[in-house]
Scaffold this active site. Structure first.
Site, PDB file in Angstrom:
ATOM      1  N   ASP A 223     -11.284   8.234 -13.690  1.00  0.00           N
ATOM      2  CA  ASP A 223     -12.565   7.559 -13.482  1.00  0.00           C
ATOM      3  C   ASP A 223     -13.506   7.901 -14.632  1.00  0.00           C
ATOM      4  O   ASP A 223     -14.128   7.023 -15.245  1.00  0.00           O
ATOM      5  CB  ASP A 223     -13.170   8.013 -12.149  1.00  0.00           C
ATOM      6  CG  ASP A 223     -14.528   7.388 -11.893  1.00  0.00           C
ATOM      7  OD1 ASP A 223     -14.671   6.167 -12.117  1.00  0.00           O
ATOM      8  OD2 ASP A 223     -15.456   8.119 -11.492  1.00  0.00           O
TER       9      ASP A 223
ATOM     10  N   ASP B 227     -14.490   5.527 -18.289  1.00  0.00           N
ATOM     11  CA  ASP B 227     -15.858   5.137 -18.667  1.00  0.00           C
ATOM     12  C   ASP B 227     -16.156   5.579 -20.089  1.00  0.00           C
ATOM     13  O   ASP B 227     -16.762   4.847 -20.881  1.00  0.00           O
ATOM     14  CB  ASP B 227     -16.894   5.770 -17.725  1.00  0.00           C
ATOM     15  CG  ASP B 227     -17.265   4.830 -16.574  1.00  0.00           C
ATOM     16  OD1 ASP B 227     -16.454   3.954 -16.242  1.00  0.00           O
ATOM     17  OD2 ASP B 227     -18.367   4.986 -16.015  1.00  0.00           O
TER      18      ASP B 227
ATOM     19  N   TYR C 185     -10.528  11.555  -4.244  1.00  0.00           N
ATOM     20  CA  TYR C 185     -11.091  10.366  -3.610  1.00  0.00           C
ATOM     21  C   TYR C 185     -10.626  10.186  -2.171  1.00  0.00           C
ATOM     22  O   TYR C 185     -11.325   9.577  -1.364  1.00  0.00           O
ATOM     23  CB  TYR C 185     -10.708   9.105  -4.395  1.00  0.00           C
ATOM     24  CG  TYR C 185     -11.592   8.819  -5.575  1.00  0.00           C
ATOM     25  CD1 TYR C 185     -11.662   9.704  -6.647  1.00  0.00           C
ATOM     26  CD2 TYR C 185     -12.351   7.658  -5.627  1.00  0.00           C
ATOM     27  CE1 TYR C 185     -12.463   9.435  -7.734  1.00  0.00           C
ATOM     28  CE2 TYR C 185     -13.152   7.382  -6.715  1.00  0.00           C
ATOM     29  CZ  TYR C 185     -13.206   8.268  -7.773  1.00  0.00           C
ATOM     30  OH  TYR C 185     -13.997   8.002  -8.843  1.00  0.00           O
TER      31      TYR C 185
ATOM     32  N   ASP D  34     -10.817  18.441 -20.503  1.00  0.00           N
ATOM     33  CA  ASP D  34     -12.037  18.661 -21.296  1.00  0.00           C
ATOM     34  C   ASP D  34     -11.768  18.388 -22.769  1.00  0.00           C
ATOM     35  O   ASP D  34     -12.582  17.779 -23.467  1.00  0.00           O
ATOM     36  CB  ASP D  34     -12.622  20.068 -21.055  1.00  0.00           C
ATOM     37  CG  ASP D  34     -11.586  21.176 -21.064  1.00  0.00           C
ATOM     38  OD1 ASP D  34     -10.372  20.887 -21.169  1.00  0.00           O
ATOM     39  OD2 ASP D  34     -11.989  22.355 -20.974  1.00  0.00           O
TER      40      ASP D  34
ATOM     41  N   LYS E  58      -5.732  19.535 -15.741  1.00  0.00           N
ATOM     42  CA  LYS E  58      -6.501  20.774 -15.872  1.00  0.00           C
ATOM     43  C   LYS E  58      -5.587  21.901 -15.396  1.00  0.00           C
ATOM     44  O   LYS E  58      -5.886  22.639 -14.442  1.00  0.00           O
ATOM     45  CB  LYS E  58      -7.797  20.664 -15.040  1.00  0.00           C
ATOM     46  CG  LYS E  58      -8.789  21.788 -15.250  1.00  0.00           C
ATOM     47  CD  LYS E  58      -9.481  21.769 -16.596  1.00  0.00           C
ATOM     48  CE  LYS E  58     -10.366  22.988 -16.772  1.00  0.00           C
ATOM     49  NZ  LYS E  58     -10.889  23.124 -18.148  1.00  0.00           N
TER      50      LYS E  58
HETATM   51  C1  IPM Z   1     -14.499   2.636 -10.767  1.00  0.00           C
HETATM   52  C2  IPM Z   1     -15.754   2.917  -9.995  1.00  0.00           C
HETATM   53  C3  IPM Z   1     -15.369   3.325  -8.574  1.00  0.00           C
HETATM   54  C4  IPM Z   1     -14.521   4.570  -8.692  1.00  0.00           C
HETATM   55  C5  IPM Z   1     -16.563   3.533  -7.648  1.00  0.00           C
HETATM   56  C6  IPM Z   1     -17.431   2.296  -7.573  1.00  0.00           C
HETATM   57  C7  IPM Z   1     -16.143   3.978  -6.285  1.00  0.00           C
HETATM   58  O1  IPM Z   1     -16.518   3.878 -10.630  1.00  0.00           O
HETATM   59  O2  IPM Z   1     -13.762   1.709 -10.394  1.00  0.00           O
HETATM   60  O3  IPM Z   1     -14.248   3.335 -11.749  1.00  0.00           O
HETATM   61  O4  IPM Z   1     -15.062   5.676  -8.795  1.00  0.00           O
HETATM   62  O5  IPM Z   1     -13.308   4.444  -8.668  1.00  0.00           O
HETATM   63 MG    MG Z   2     -15.735   4.499 -12.490  1.00  0.00          MG
END
Ligand code: IPM
Ligand code: MG
Length: 361
Positions: A251, A255, A146, A227, A195
């Site tokens: 990240d 999710d 990032y 993975d 990884k």
């Molecule tokens: C998160 C989001 C952010 C990230 C984006 C919006 C830049 O997906 O907070 O997980 O990738 O960190």
């Molecule tokens: Mg995210």
């Protein structure tokens, strides 16, 4: 006691969910004897519309002068919103990355837990979900891909893009220490995800995590390739306590973990630095499709506010009371649309906020 809180309502459903979280914090203040003082700043699309940039230096200064930041969500529909016609460094998300870096918020805590009352929404087979799970994803938030150098060039008529993934041992050590500290207060297990079969940065990650682990003989450490971790999260999520990982892996895995709970509208998060300061936001996004309709679920933001009281202000009793109020409202059968199931009472964003506030004792 006064609590100085900077609020970032942001975009999409952000303003409505933050309004409900404030309501609940205010009520907790009445019961537990503190006074929140809020100052709003603009970030994301809301700031672009007014200032032409997703976050101004003045807004950062305001955030820095507070004790904590409570955020809703930022960003819009990436296919339709004019914000996404701007260069990448002027888009809404750039504001979020900038504030993380400016406030040195390197430790991102993302709890993913299965609520008993909402177990039916879990997309996993019952034989897996019935074991329950309560995972804390600890994501490194200010390093890695990032924030490494990046560029797009053209060489001999061929376009080429470069992103760099860099970690130094100090960046790894400080997040590992936070991870082990938190595991100590939970089920004493850290799964460090990397990884290391391919990446140098992951091999360094693994060896620094092992050094840190020596100071925590009471915490079990295991290493897992990213993975495999993605598979294990759907196969047997109950095996995890703290998942410790770098920015990009975190990240993606956070999710996945939140989806597996079936109720992303319920999940809070905290981004912390070395001090008590933190930024607190729901794990979900800005849901522009339902913005302003009073149907969004404010619970993730309310629970983020509870984390804020716990981690930045040491107000554990007030945080417990908010979490208990959320539990009670769910037990009473109230649901926003995203977590609704048959025979429950469907309520909007505002009503959900009011119900929870009224049950804070
Ligand atoms: C998160 C989001 C952010 C990230 C984006 C919006 C830049 O997906 O907070 O997980 O990738 O960190
Ligand atoms: Mg995210």
């Amino acid at each position: 006691m006064e609590l100085k809180i900077t609020c970032i309502p942001g975009d999409g459903i952000g303003p409505e969910i933050v309004a409900q979280a404030k309501k609940v914090v205010d009520k907790a203040g009445e019961v537990y004897g503190f006074t929140p003082i809020y100052t709003d700043i603009l970030m994301g699309g809301a700031s672009i519309d007014v200032h032409g940039v997703p976050l101004t230096d003045e807004a950062i200064a305001t955030a820095k002068s507070a004790d904590a930041v409570l955020m809703g969500s930022i960003g819009g529909d990436t296919t339709k919103s004019p914000w996404y016609k701007l260069p990448p460094n002027l888009r809404p998300e750039a504001g979020l990355l900038k504030i993380r870096k400016a406030l040195n918020l390197f430790a991102n805590l993302r709890p993913a837990l299965l609520y008993k009352e909402l177990a039916g929404a879990c997309p996993l087979k019952e034989e897996i979900s019935s074991k329950g799970f309560d995972i804390m994803i600890m994501r490194e938030l200010t390093g890695g891909l990032y924030f490494g150098d990046r560029k797009t060039v053209e060489e001999n008529g061929v376009r080429k893009a470069i992103d760099t993934l860099t970690y130094d041992e100090n960046e790894i050590r400080r997040i590992a220490i936070k991870g082990f500290d938190i595991a100590r207060k939970r089920k004493q297990k850290v799964t460090s995800v990397d990884k290391a079969n391919v990446l140098d940065s992951s091999r360094l990650w693994r060896s620094v995590v092992e050094e840190v682990a020596k100071d925590y003989p009471d915490v079990i450490l295991e290493h897992m390739l990213v993975d495999n971790c993605a598979m294990q999260l759907v196969k047997d999520p109950a095996q995890f306590d703290v998942i410790l990982t770098e920015n990009m892996f975190g990240d993606i895995l956070s999710d996945e973990a939140s989806m597996v709970t079936g109720s992303i509208g319920m999940l809070a998060s905290a981004s912390l630095n070395d001090t008590k300061f933190g930024l607190y936001e729901p794990s979900h996004g800005s849901a522009p499709d339902i913005a302003g309709l009073d149907v969004a679920n404010p619970i993730a933001t309310i629970l983020s506010a509870a984390m804020m009281l716990r981690y930045s202000f040491d107000l554990d009793d007030a945080a417990d009371a908010i979490e208990a109020a959320v539990q009670q409202v769910l037990q009473e059968g109230y649901r926003t649309g995203d977590i609704y199931s048959e025979n429950c009472k469907k309520v909007g964003c505002k009503e959900m906020g009011e119900l929870i506030a009224s049950r804070v004792k």
